[in-house]
Design a protein around this motif. Structure first.
Motif, PDB file in Angstrom:
ATOM      1  N   THR A 145      -2.521  25.684 -24.836  1.00 40.68           N
ATOM      2  CA  THR A 145      -3.297  26.723 -24.154  1.00 40.68           C
ATOM      3  C   THR A 145      -3.059  28.054 -24.842  1.00 40.68           C
ATOM      4  OG1 THR A 145      -3.060  25.557 -22.046  1.00 40.68           O
ATOM      5  CG2 THR A 145      -3.745  27.863 -21.961  1.00 40.68           C
ATOM      6  N   ILE A 146      -4.123  28.785 -25.068  1.00 45.20           N
ATOM      7  CA  ILE A 146      -4.016  30.114 -25.657  1.00 45.20           C
ATOM      8  C   ILE A 146      -4.382  31.140 -24.600  1.00 45.20           C
ATOM      9  CG2 ILE A 146      -6.389  30.059 -26.539  1.00 45.20           C
ATOM     10  CD1 ILE A 146      -5.437  31.665 -28.962  1.00 45.20           C
ATOM     11  N   SER A 147      -3.656  32.244 -24.595  1.00 41.47           N
ATOM     12  CA  SER A 147      -3.930  33.299 -23.627  1.00 41.47           C
ATOM     13  C   SER A 147      -3.582  34.642 -24.257  1.00 41.47           C
ATOM     14  CB  SER A 147      -3.130  33.087 -22.339  1.00 41.47           C
ATOM     15  OG  SER A 147      -1.738  33.097 -22.602  1.00 41.47           O
ATOM     16  N   ILE A 148      -4.037  35.700 -23.607  1.00 35.62           N
ATOM     17  CA  ILE A 148      -3.775  37.038 -24.124  1.00 35.62           C
ATOM     18  C   ILE A 148      -3.349  37.962 -22.998  1.00 35.62           C
ATOM     19  CG2 ILE A 148      -6.220  37.690 -23.936  1.00 35.62           C
ATOM     20  CD1 ILE A 148      -5.791  39.424 -26.461  1.00 35.62           C
ATOM     21  N   ASP A 149      -2.383  38.806 -23.292  1.00 32.17           N
ATOM     22  CA  ASP A 149      -1.948  39.852 -22.374  1.00 32.17           C
ATOM     23  C   ASP A 149      -2.286  41.172 -23.052  1.00 32.17           C
ATOM     24  OD1 ASP A 149      -0.583  41.793 -20.913  1.00 32.17           O
ATOM     25  OD2 ASP A 149       1.051  40.440 -20.399  1.00 32.17           O
ATOM     26  N   ASN A 150      -3.394  41.758 -22.659  1.00 36.94           N
ATOM     27  CA  ASN A 150      -3.835  42.979 -23.322  1.00 36.94           C
ATOM     28  C   ASN A 150      -2.866  44.134 -23.104  1.00 36.94           C
ATOM     29  OD1 ASN A 150      -6.344  42.186 -24.603  1.00 36.94           O
ATOM     30  ND2 ASN A 150      -7.167  41.945 -22.535  1.00 36.94           N
ATOM     31  N   ALA A 151      -2.197  44.143 -21.970  1.00 33.66           N
ATOM     32  CA  ALA A 151      -1.238  45.212 -21.702  1.00 33.66           C
ATOM     33  C   ALA A 151      -0.081  45.179 -22.684  1.00 33.66           C
ATOM     34  CB  ALA A 151      -0.727  45.105 -20.273  1.00 33.66           C
ATOM     35  N   LYS A 152       0.282  43.967 -23.092  1.00 36.17           N
ATOM     36  CA  LYS A 152       1.382  43.809 -24.049  1.00 36.17           C
ATOM     37  C   LYS A 152       0.871  43.648 -25.484  1.00 36.17           C
ATOM     38  CE  LYS A 152       4.623  41.752 -20.757  1.00 36.17           C
ATOM     39  NZ  LYS A 152       5.493  40.592 -20.443  1.00 36.17           N
ATOM     40  N   ASN A 153      -0.451  43.621 -25.627  1.00 35.19           N
ATOM     41  CA  ASN A 153      -1.054  43.452 -26.952  1.00 35.19           C
ATOM     42  C   ASN A 153      -0.496  42.212 -27.643  1.00 35.19           C
ATOM     43  OD1 ASN A 153      -3.091  44.613 -28.534  1.00 35.19           O
ATOM     44  ND2 ASN A 153      -1.617  45.616 -29.887  1.00 35.19           N
ATOM     45  N   THR A 154      -0.414  41.138 -26.878  1.00 35.00           N
ATOM     46  CA  THR A 154       0.227  39.907 -27.342  1.00 35.00           C
ATOM     47  C   THR A 154      -0.618  38.703 -26.968  1.00 35.00           C
ATOM     48  OG1 THR A 154       2.442  40.877 -27.145  1.00 35.00           O
ATOM     49  CG2 THR A 154       2.297  38.472 -27.176  1.00 35.00           C
ATOM     50  N   VAL A 155      -0.693  37.762 -27.904  1.00 32.84           N
ATOM     51  CA  VAL A 155      -1.359  36.491 -27.658  1.00 32.84           C
ATOM     52  C   VAL A 155      -0.289  35.409 -27.567  1.00 32.84           C
ATOM     53  CG1 VAL A 155      -2.916  34.762 -28.632  1.00 32.84           C
ATOM     54  CG2 VAL A 155      -3.470  37.177 -28.811  1.00 32.84           C
ATOM     55  N   TYR A 156      -0.498  34.465 -26.672  1.00 29.16           N
ATOM     56  CA  TYR A 156       0.459  33.394 -26.468  1.00 29.16           C
ATOM     57  C   TYR A 156      -0.168  32.043 -26.791  1.00 29.16           C
ATOM     58  CZ  TYR A 156       2.873  37.051 -23.880  1.00 29.16           C
ATOM     59  OH  TYR A 156       3.481  38.231 -23.524  1.00 29.16           O
ATOM     60  N   LEU A 157       0.668  31.142 -27.258  1.00 29.67           N
ATOM     61  CA  LEU A 157       0.269  29.760 -27.436  1.00 29.67           C
ATOM     62  C   LEU A 157       1.277  28.908 -26.694  1.00 29.67           C
ATOM     63  CD1 LEU A 157      -1.414  27.507 -28.668  1.00 29.67           C
ATOM     64  CD2 LEU A 157      -0.026  27.667 -30.748  1.00 29.67           C
ATOM     65  N   ASP A 158       0.841  28.338 -25.589  1.00 30.75           N
ATOM     66  CA  ASP A 158       1.676  27.441 -24.803  1.00 30.75           C
ATOM     67  C   ASP A 158       1.414  26.017 -25.249  1.00 30.75           C
ATOM     68  OD1 ASP A 158       1.093  29.761 -22.373  1.00 30.75           O
ATOM     69  OD2 ASP A 158       3.142  29.085 -22.750  1.00 30.75           O
ATOM     70  N   MET A 159       2.476  25.371 -25.677  1.00 28.28           N
ATOM     71  CA  MET A 159       2.362  24.013 -26.218  1.00 28.28           C
ATOM     72  C   MET A 159       3.193  23.071 -25.345  1.00 28.28           C
ATOM     73  SD  MET A 159       2.654  24.874 -30.287  1.00 28.28           S
ATOM     74  CE  MET A 159       4.370  25.356 -30.163  1.00 28.28           C
ATOM     75  N   ASN A 160       2.540  22.072 -24.793  1.00 26.19           N
ATOM     76  CA  ASN A 160       3.204  21.099 -23.928  1.00 26.19           C
ATOM     77  C   ASN A 160       3.091  19.708 -24.518  1.00 26.19           C
ATOM     78  OD1 ASN A 160       3.829  22.996 -21.713  1.00 26.19           O
ATOM     79  ND2 ASN A 160       1.613  23.062 -21.429  1.00 26.19           N
ATOM     80  N   ASN A 161       3.970  18.842 -24.037  1.00 26.97           N
ATOM     81  CA  ASN A 161       3.979  17.452 -24.512  1.00 26.97           C
ATOM     82  C   ASN A 161       3.913  17.405 -26.040  1.00 26.97           C
ATOM     83  OD1 ASN A 161       3.988  14.668 -24.404  1.00 26.97           O
ATOM     84  ND2 ASN A 161       1.769  14.512 -24.067  1.00 26.97           N
ATOM     85  N   LEU A 162       4.792  18.127 -26.660  1.00 27.31           N
ATOM     86  CA  LEU A 162       4.771  18.233 -28.114  1.00 27.31           C
ATOM     87  C   LEU A 162       5.084  16.901 -28.777  1.00 27.31           C
ATOM     88  CD1 LEU A 162       6.388  21.730 -28.415  1.00 27.31           C
ATOM     89  CD2 LEU A 162       4.234  21.056 -29.492  1.00 27.31           C
ATOM     90  N   LYS A 163       4.456  16.688 -29.917  1.00 24.42           N
ATOM     91  CA  LYS A 163       4.618  15.464 -30.673  1.00 24.42           C
ATOM     92  C   LYS A 163       5.121  15.791 -32.078  1.00 24.42           C
ATOM     93  CE  LYS A 163       0.673  13.496 -28.199  1.00 24.42           C
ATOM     94  NZ  LYS A 163      -0.640  12.826 -28.300  1.00 24.42           N
ATOM     95  N   PRO A 164       5.755  14.844 -32.732  1.00 30.09           N
ATOM     96  CA  PRO A 164       6.250  15.108 -34.090  1.00 30.09           C
ATOM     97  C   PRO A 164       5.157  15.618 -35.032  1.00 30.09           C
ATOM     98  CG  PRO A 164       7.235  13.099 -33.261  1.00 30.09           C
ATOM     99  CD  PRO A 164       6.209  13.530 -32.238  1.00 30.09           C
ATOM    100  N   GLU A 165       3.935  15.160 -34.831  1.00 32.70           N
ATOM    101  CA  GLU A 165       2.851  15.598 -35.712  1.00 32.70           C
ATOM    102  C   GLU A 165       2.433  17.046 -35.463  1.00 32.70           C
ATOM    103  OE1 GLU A 165       2.924  12.860 -33.804  1.00 32.70           O
ATOM    104  OE2 GLU A 165       0.966  12.473 -32.848  1.00 32.70           O
ATOM    105  N   ASP A 166       2.972  17.666 -34.434  1.00 35.93           N
ATOM    106  CA  ASP A 166       2.726  19.090 -34.201  1.00 35.93           C
ATOM    107  C   ASP A 166       3.668  19.972 -35.022  1.00 35.93           C
ATOM    108  OD1 ASP A 166       2.288  18.281 -30.745  1.00 35.93           O
ATOM    109  OD2 ASP A 166       0.702  18.710 -32.199  1.00 35.93           O
ATOM    110  N   SER A 167       4.641  19.362 -35.668  1.00 36.95           N
ATOM    111  CA  SER A 167       5.602  20.125 -36.469  1.00 36.95           C
ATOM    112  C   SER A 167       4.880  20.841 -37.604  1.00 36.95           C
ATOM    113  CB  SER A 167       6.678  19.205 -37.041  1.00 36.95           C
ATOM    114  OG  SER A 167       7.434  18.604 -36.012  1.00 36.95           O
ATOM    115  N   ALA A 168       5.095  22.134 -37.689  1.00 39.91           N
ATOM    116  CA  ALA A 168       4.405  22.947 -38.693  1.00 39.91           C
ATOM    117  C   ALA A 168       4.873  24.390 -38.556  1.00 39.91           C
ATOM    118  CB  ALA A 168       2.896  22.879 -38.504  1.00 39.91           C
ATOM    119  N   VAL A 169       4.479  25.199 -39.513  1.00 45.95           N
ATOM    120  CA  VAL A 169       4.614  26.645 -39.346  1.00 45.95           C
ATOM    121  C   VAL A 169       3.327  27.128 -38.689  1.00 45.95           C
ATOM    122  CG1 VAL A 169       4.913  28.872 -40.469  1.00 45.95           C
ATOM    123  CG2 VAL A 169       6.087  26.844 -41.376  1.00 45.95           C
TER     124      VAL A 169
END
Length: 128
Positions: free
Chosen positions: A69-93
């Motif tokens: 899930t991607i979200s944004i907090d404009n007050a903090k000028n920050t974008v978030y990426l919430d990653m759940n149920n992570l899998k080995p194939e998600d490994s990356a930079v």
């Protein structure tokens, strides 16, 4: 100095969760589309998902649709990426990026050449 700074990466077991942050300084993320990319070892960087200025998400990887899930907090000028149920194939930079020219909408197909502002990346490793 304008920059994007990612944080929140780390080592997590399969099935675990992480929250990545992308903090912008020197400019506002308001009315922008922001895209998360990732690059695994030996592979090309690929677009994962994007949020547009209205807060709608565009997924570029079917494999993450029910988990990221991607979200944004404009007050903090920050974008978030919430990653759940992570899998080995998600490994990356993981990188956040903004288009080279102002774009309130997400690209249909994100190509690196269209993005001029990149963070330094944060490593995500999913392993038991």
């Amino acid at each position: 100095q304008s920059q994007l700074v990612e944080s929140g990466g780390g080592l997590v077991q399969p099935g675990g969760s992480l929250r990545l942050s992308c903090a912008a300084s020197g400019f506002s993320l308001d009315a922008q589309s922001i895209t998360w990319f990732r690059q695994a070892p030996g592979k090309e960087r690929e677009g994962v998902l994007c949020i547009n200025m209205r807060g709608a998400t565009t997924y570029y990887k079917d494999s993450v649709k029910s988990r990221f899930t991607i979200s944004i907090d404009n007050a903090k000028n920050t974008v978030y990426l919430d990653m759940n149920n992570l899998k080995p194939e998600d490994s990356a930079v993981y990188y956040c990026a903004l288009p080279s020219t102002w774009s309130p909408s997400c690209f249909t197909v994100p190509e690196e050449k269209d993005f001029g502002f990149w963070g330094q990346g944060t490593q995500v490793t999913v392993s038991s």
